[in-house]
Design a protein around this motif. Structure first.
Motif, short mmCIF file in Angstrom:
data_model
loop_
_atom_site.label_atom_id
_atom_site.label_comp_id
_atom_site.label_asym_id
_atom_site.label_seq_id
_atom_site.Cartn_x
_atom_site.Cartn_y
_atom_site.Cartn_z
N UNK A 207 0.92 -1.34 -0.11
CA UNK A 207 -0.13 -0.12 -0.01
C UNK A 207 0.86 1.29 -0.01
N UNK A 208 1.90 1.38 0.74
CA UNK A 208 2.78 2.42 0.77
C UNK A 208 3.43 2.75 -0.43
N UNK A 209 3.98 1.70 -1.12
CA UNK A 209 4.33 1.89 -2.49
C UNK A 209 3.41 2.58 -3.55
N UNK A 210 2.28 1.80 -3.45
CA UNK A 210 1.28 2.28 -4.37
C UNK A 210 0.72 4.00 -3.88
N UNK A 211 0.71 4.08 -2.68
CA UNK A 211 0.37 5.81 -2.27
C UNK A 211 1.42 6.49 -2.44
N UNK A 212 2.61 6.17 -2.16
CA UNK A 212 3.81 7.18 -2.09
C UNK A 212 4.64 7.20 -3.30
N UNK A 213 4.74 6.06 -4.28
CA UNK A 213 5.44 5.97 -5.43
C UNK A 213 4.85 5.98 -6.66
N UNK A 214 3.88 4.99 -6.67
CA UNK A 214 3.04 5.08 -7.83
C UNK A 214 2.28 6.04 -8.29
N UNK A 215 1.41 6.38 -7.27
CA UNK A 215 0.16 7.27 -7.46
C UNK A 215 0.93 8.83 -7.84
N UNK A 216 1.93 9.27 -7.08
CA UNK A 216 2.69 10.64 -7.51
C UNK A 216 3.52 10.43 -8.99
N UNK A 217 3.66 9.36 -9.20
CA UNK A 217 4.65 8.98 -10.47
C UNK A 217 3.57 8.92 -11.48
N UNK A 218 2.34 8.60 -11.30
CA UNK A 218 1.25 8.49 -12.52
C UNK A 218 0.61 9.77 -12.56
N UNK A 219 0.52 10.81 -11.65
CA UNK A 219 -0.09 11.95 -11.80
C UNK A 219 -0.11 12.62 -12.92
N UNK A 220 0.97 12.84 -13.80
CA UNK A 220 0.72 13.39 -14.91
C UNK A 220 -0.05 13.17 -16.02
N UNK A 221 0.23 11.41 -15.83
CA UNK A 221 -0.53 10.83 -17.11
C UNK A 221 -2.20 10.52 -16.47
N UNK A 222 -2.41 10.55 -15.24
CA UNK A 222 -3.62 10.50 -14.88
C UNK A 222 -4.41 11.86 -14.98
N UNK A 223 -3.75 12.81 -14.87
CA UNK A 223 -4.26 14.17 -15.30
C UNK A 223 -4.50 14.27 -16.90
N UNK A 224 -3.70 13.76 -17.63
CA UNK A 224 -4.01 13.64 -19.10
C UNK A 224 -5.24 12.90 -19.43
N UNK A 225 -5.19 11.64 -18.76
CA UNK A 225 -6.24 10.57 -19.21
C UNK A 225 -7.60 11.42 -18.94
N UNK A 226 -7.61 12.07 -17.61
CA UNK A 226 -9.01 12.41 -17.16
C UNK A 226 -9.43 13.61 -18.28
N UNK A 227 -8.51 14.49 -18.57
CA UNK A 227 -8.69 15.52 -19.30
C UNK A 227 -9.45 15.04 -20.66
N UNK A 228 -8.65 14.21 -21.34
CA UNK A 228 -9.03 13.41 -22.34
C UNK A 228 -10.46 13.03 -22.35
N UNK A 229 -10.62 12.32 -21.37
CA UNK A 229 -11.97 11.51 -21.28
C UNK A 229 -13.13 12.54 -21.31
N UNK A 230 -12.84 13.66 -20.59
CA UNK A 230 -13.85 14.71 -20.63
C UNK A 230 -14.05 15.19 -21.71
N UNK A 231 -13.12 15.51 -22.58
CA UNK A 231 -13.28 16.16 -23.79
C UNK A 231 -13.94 15.18 -24.74
N UNK A 232 -13.74 14.10 -24.76
CA UNK A 232 -14.35 13.24 -25.64
C UNK A 232 -15.64 12.41 -25.22
N UNK A 233 -15.79 12.44 -23.83
CA UNK A 233 -17.14 11.86 -23.48
C UNK A 233 -18.18 13.13 -23.56
N UNK A 234 -17.76 14.31 -23.49
CA UNK A 234 -18.91 15.39 -23.43
C UNK A 234 -19.26 15.64 -24.90
N UNK A 235 -18.40 15.13 -25.85
CA UNK A 235 -18.98 15.07 -27.24
C UNK A 235 -19.78 14.17 -27.73
N UNK A 236 -20.00 13.09 -26.96
CA UNK A 236 -20.81 12.08 -27.18
C UNK A 236 -21.93 12.07 -28.46
#
Lengths: 299, 303
Positions: A207-236
């Motif tokens: 859990x600690x690895x996920x919380x303190x290594x994985x999540x922070x490292x994944x943050x840029x990509x997670x941001x990108x994914x969420x933004x892209x999803x909003x843009x595409x889904x809102x145009x359904x």
């Protein structure tokens, strides 16, 4: 949507190639004419009343179209439907995709097959996917067949205004999983291994690895994914066109579907343009909010 | 916050942890279940496409009792798929060629031939990728309608139907996409400028350097740009729906949608059509998986 990495410094600073402009000119001019200019044209149209069928030029009506939208219950409902659609699809898609990405991140024999197979729905066009699900949701389609096998009564799925949007959302989650997973997988693989090694040395558990290594490292990509999803889904649009034509009783009429009918069935180009711009503004602001929310300043 | 220790200097075997068979098995099981769930609809599509029409409305059966190819014949004939395939093929070939030529040239210059203002221009162009299709839909429709000297229009774009209901009209938004320019710049930014320098010393012109040296070496990039242009055009629905009206100008996706909306849905032929329309994209994917994934991820942030 480009969240570009830092722009690499041009080499040989101080030397400028006029010839570069010649290379760029055709693509740049084309995009200015057919991508940027239409935005301004559309904005101008949104302040007019115009039917393509009439011989008269667009009539300037100022903010009247936007004012009318404030009292337009159909538009309000379409905004609500679009918002619900994004909220139904986005969190579940990202969560499931993240789970699958974590599982598929461990190298083992055959992992490549799983990654590819899960990506296939992303390759197939939305139109085709919607047709497949249209059959599965049909009264004697796959889902009711399964329910029947379990001794449960069949559902009306797309024919019931209480379940139609949820049914469309389930289809969209299924379709979006693969691309979300592949992007998050790339994000996971960009996290330096020695961070995990170091965490292990420190005695960090799973859990600690996920919380303190994985999540922070994944943050840029997670941001990108969420933004892209909003843009595409809102145009359904395509899935709604195939599954329900916006019905029953407007329960699946997204803003984009409403823009389409307003423009190409009722020929009110001005009012349809105003709707499109309200949606545009909302997409931009919501993806900005989401980016700030996900990107956060927690470290 | 856990304080992270500096990485150990001597790691004997990097990341070869004791493989815990139980967690490994669970891992594979969950992934396998997810994969089956994702693939089930496709199995049914294939099954339905071979199911005789008279059985299609009975109990759904994954293995049809007497499989038939008649659905495929019906789909091709009734939905006029042949014509639609030809149209979509023409559109994708043109879009692939224009994107490969224009987008790679632009991306190359943004990366290796910077000029005054090129950075601002690059970001300006790439940001247009975020513009929703619905915003440009109506203006583009009017631009197609008022296209000068096309479809009976005069020089001022009046008098005729312009590019409406023509393949040229469908092509308008596909000719060059900002995403492809972005991918090309990313690619060339990572290549060595020494190649160009050597060629310049030999007196080669800039265009020749790009065309003869860099582009032939950039095959992975060309593959990605080609694939993304192909799938984007092949799968698009809203724009062709709006800009075309007659069956002889419809794309494959439109042909399917029209076929669906003609009265009673015949799922057998419809699914046969869906299979045919999806096969080219699926084939391209299966042969170029790496390009697909790199195109998707290079266009994003590196985590």
């Amino acid at each position: 949507m480009a969240t570009a990495p830092l722009y690499a410094k041009p080499r040989r600073v101080g030397r400028t190639h006029w010839v570069g402009a010649v290379f760029v000119a055709p693509a740049a001019l084309y995009l200015v004419v057919f991508q940027l200019f239409p935005v301004l044209y559309g904005l101008a149209l949104s302040f007019t009343e115009y039917s393509p069928l009439s011989r008269s030029a667009p009539r300037v009506v100022g903010l009247a179209n936007y004012a009318a939208l404030l009292h337009d219950s159909d538009f309000g409902k379409a905004l609500w439907v679009t918002g619900k659609y994004v909220l139904l699809v986005l969190p579940l898609t990202v969560l499931i995709a993240l789970g699958l990405a974590l599982l598929a991140n461990r190298p083992f024999r055959g992992v490549g097959f799983f990654r590819s197979a899960l990506y296939v729905p992303h390759i197939v066009s939305l139109t085709v996917v919607a047709m497949v699900w249209l059959w599965m949701y049909s009264p004697d389609g796959l889902f009711n067949h399964w329910l029947d096998g379990l001794g449960l009564p069949g559902q009306r799925w797309l024919l019931d205004q209480d379940t139609a949007l949820a049914a469309a959302s389930a289809m969209r989650i299924w379709k979006a999983l693969g691309s979300n997973m592949v992007l998050l997988l790339a994000g996971l693989q960009g996290i330096p291994r020695d961070l995990y090694e170091a965490a292990s040395v420190d005695g960090a558990g799973w859990w600690h690895k996920f919380r303190y290594v994985t999540l922070p490292g994944l943050r840029p990509m997670l941001t990108y994914v969420v933004a892209m999803d909003i843009i595409f889904l809102a145009q359904g649009f395509a899935e709604i066109f195939v599954l329900t034509q916006g019905g029953p009783l407007g329960s699946t009429t997204t803003v984009n579907y409403l823009v389409y009918t307003e423009a190409f069935q009722y020929n009110s180009f001005g009012s349809a343009s105003a709707m499109a711009f309200v949606l545009f503004a909302l997409i931009v602001s919501f993806s900005a909010v989401a980016v700030r929310g996900v990107a956060g300043r927690k470290s | 916050m856990t304080a992270l220790a500096p990485p150990p200097v001597h790691v004997r075997h990097v990341s070869r942890r004791r493989s815990r068979p139980r967690s490994r098995a669970l891992n594979v099981t969950v992934l396998a279940v997810a994969t089956v769930l994702v693939l089930i609809p496709f199995l049914w599509v294939i099954s339905l496409s071979f199911t005789p029409t008279r059985d299609a409305f009975g109990e759904p059966r994954l293995f049809p009792a007497d499989p038939t190819l008649s659905n495929y014949a019906t789909a091709v004939v009734d939905a006029d798929l042949g014509r639609a395939f030809l149209n979509s093929a023409i559109l994708t070939v043109v879009a692939v060629v224009t994107n490969v030529a224009l987008a790679t040239a632009a991306g190359y210059a943004f990366a290796l031939l910077p000029f005054r203002g090129s950075r601002v221009l690059f970001y300006g162009l790439v940001s247009t990728a975020a513009i929703p299709a619905s915003v440009t839909l109506i203006p583009l429709f009017l631009m197609a309608k008022q296209f000068p000297l096309a479809g009976g229009n005069d020089l001022m774009g009046v008098g005729g139907s312009g590019l409406l209901d023509s393949l040229g009209g469908v092509l308008l938004p596909y000719v060059v996409t900002p995403m492809n320019i972005f991918l090309a710049r990313q690619y060339f930014a990572a290549t060595s400028p020494d190649l160009s320098e050597a060629a310049r010393l030999d007196g080669a012109g800039e265009f020749r350097i790009f065309w003869r040296i860099h582009l032939p070496l950039a095959r992975p990039l060309v593959a990605v740009v080609a694939i993304f242009s192909f799938t984007g055009v092949w799968d698009d629905f809203l724009w062709p729906l709006v800009v075309t009206s007659s069956p002889q100008n419809q794309t494959v996706q439109l042909a399917l949608a029209r076929f669906l909306s003609t009265g009673n849905v015949q799922y057998g032929p419809l699914m046969a059509g869906a299979v045919l329309v999806t096969l080219p994209v699926l084939a391209v994917f299966l042969f170029n998986q790496r390009a697909f994934v790199s195109g998707l991820t290079d266009g994003s942030v590196k985590g």
